[in-house]
Design an enzyme around this catalytic site. Sequence first.
Site, PDB file in Angstrom:
ATOM      1  CB  SER A 123      -6.052 -17.035  76.297  1.00  0.00           C
ATOM      2  OG  SER A 123      -6.197 -18.128  77.196  1.00  0.00           O
ATOM      3  CG  ASN A 167     -15.279 -19.269  85.500  1.00  0.00           C
ATOM      4  OD1 ASN A 167     -14.706 -19.434  84.424  1.00  0.00           O
ATOM      5  ND2 ASN A 167     -16.598 -19.272  85.604  1.00  0.00           N
ATOM      6  CG  HIS A 210       1.522  30.204  84.383  1.00  0.00           C
ATOM      7  ND1 HIS A 210       0.271  29.689  84.135  1.00  0.00           N
ATOM      8  CD2 HIS A 210       1.471  30.766  85.615  1.00  0.00           C
ATOM      9  CE1 HIS A 210      -0.522  29.953  85.162  1.00  0.00           C
ATOM     10  NE2 HIS A 210       0.190  30.606  86.083  1.00  0.00           N
ATOM     11  CB  SER A 249      19.992  13.374  63.048  1.00  0.00           C
ATOM     12  OG  SER A 249      19.431  13.589  61.771  1.00  0.00           O
ATOM     13  CE  LYS A 252      18.560  17.483  66.480  1.00  0.00           C
ATOM     14  NZ  LYS A 252      17.417  16.985  65.706  1.00  0.00           N
ATOM     15  CG  ASN A 310      17.847  13.738  68.204  1.00  0.00           C
ATOM     16  OD1 ASN A 310      17.988  14.954  68.221  1.00  0.00           O
ATOM     17  ND2 ASN A 310      17.853  13.026  67.091  1.00  0.00           N
ATOM     18  CD  GLU A 314      12.598  13.137  71.734  1.00  0.00           C
ATOM     19  OE1 GLU A 314      13.031  14.284  71.576  1.00  0.00           O
ATOM     20  OE2 GLU A 314      12.663  12.252  70.850  1.00  0.00           O
ATOM     21  CE1 TYR A 317     -13.303 -15.235  83.185  1.00  0.00           C
ATOM     22  CE2 TYR A 317     -14.640 -16.519  81.670  1.00  0.00           C
ATOM     23  CZ  TYR A 317     -13.461 -15.866  81.972  1.00  0.00           C
ATOM     24  OH  TYR A 317     -12.450 -15.832  81.054  1.00  0.00           O
ATOM     25  CD  GLN A 347      -9.260 -15.568  76.131  1.00  0.00           C
ATOM     26  OE1 GLN A 347      -9.744 -16.629  76.508  1.00  0.00           O
ATOM     27  NE2 GLN A 347      -8.995 -15.316  74.858  1.00  0.00           N
ATOM     28  CE  LYS A 350      -6.012 -14.465  80.808  1.00  0.00           C
ATOM     29  NZ  LYS A 350      -7.288 -14.105  81.452  1.00  0.00           N
TER      30      LYS A 350
END
Length: 459
Positions: free
Chosen positions: A22, A109, A155, A276, A282, A284, A289, A316, A321, A324
């Site tokens: 790890s 641990n 709505h 674009s 454009k 954007n 987003e 444990y 593991q 993380k």
Amino acid sequence: MKLWGGRFEKATDGLVDDFHSSISFDKRLFEQDITGSIAHATMLGEEGIIPAADAEKIVAGLKDILEDARAGKIEWMVDAEDIHMNVETLLTQRIGDAGKRLHTGRSRNDQVALDTRMYAKVACRDTEAMLEELIDALLTIAQENLHTIMPGYTHMQKAQPITLAHHMMAYVQMFLRDRNRFSNAYKAADVMVLGSGALAGTTYPLNRERVAELLGFEKISENSLDGVADRDYMLDYLSAAAICMMHLSRFCEELILWNTNEFRFVEMDDAFATGSSIMPQKKNPDVAELIRGKTGRVYGHLMGLLTVMKGLPLAYNKDMQEDKEAFFDTRDTLVKGLTVFTAMLKTVTFRKDVMERGASGGFTNATDCADYLVKKGVAFRDAHKVVGELVAHCLNENKALLDLTLEELKQFHPAFEQDVFDDLSMISCVEKRKIPGAPAPEMVQRAINAAKAALKNDQ
């Protein structure tokens, strides 16, 4: 030979080393691991569990390793598995046999639980600070737009007139709640678990309170099994992060809509937009987003860790593991999202004239028209019906309520008087709403003051 290899007759297969290791991601914990080890060694020496001279050598060696790690001078070893074994191996190489005493009364641990708790505490405080910066930016916008009329929606249909300040203050409330969630996540992580051992504590007379004091923990854990098996504090952070990202995503969705040619409520700054490759016109809102898209990524990490933990018996298990990478990526995603969103928001241009025109359309003053009749003695349900008929008439005539003459209004109900025209203006519709939490400027100002006080009192 592995530091734990005494019981084994064969070396670990290279495939297992690679799969098991790890260090590629938990090297991020080097600061917490070394700092925790310094506190542990200090306590061992103070309590006479190991010779004081060895404790001093260990602490000095760990400080050197910490300095080198901060400077990027250490190449972490895959075959040492994780950050804990890497640090201990380096320490023994540098100071000799005294380094072998560091792990006295400790297991990986409880060591990893300590490290991740320390990391979580820092993550929570950092996130709280970023939220405070965002809230401050929102309060500035609100203060400058107490009288900026805009339509409120339900709505996705125009509903009633409000102010931009009132709209911004809705997000202030969301982010204040987020800050409280991270504050609570900090408290959940602020428990010192070292001394839990592998699962059953230790026979050494550890001074756990001393280690907690050295590391700045509020209290120690009460159960050794729970000490090593608990990851609720990580889930608390991930849950708070998921909710916070949801709030960011909702805000981004509105900015994206407001930026369209159909709304034109805002203009995104060139520095926070992209173009674009084929359409030269454009501009954007890619930043908004992308934040919206990354929200799903954080949701996935929360569900992933919940799924990892749901079937684990005490104490444990190696499955843990997997905590993380989810935690680290969630923190990184949220930090980047909050940072770029706050910077973007500070550059947004709000088109106040378009917002006010938008509030004038869509019969946003219809509710006020019904309320006007109620004040004249008409029952609300009857008033509701009258105004509904008025709206239908206006739609047929392509008019707004304020375009009608008093004579036209009286055809629908005799209670209408000349004062109705002042009563139905956009400004009047907003200013009449003077109860706490409503959009009247004086009420919004009160909310702004309360939010500023909340930020100041909690700092």
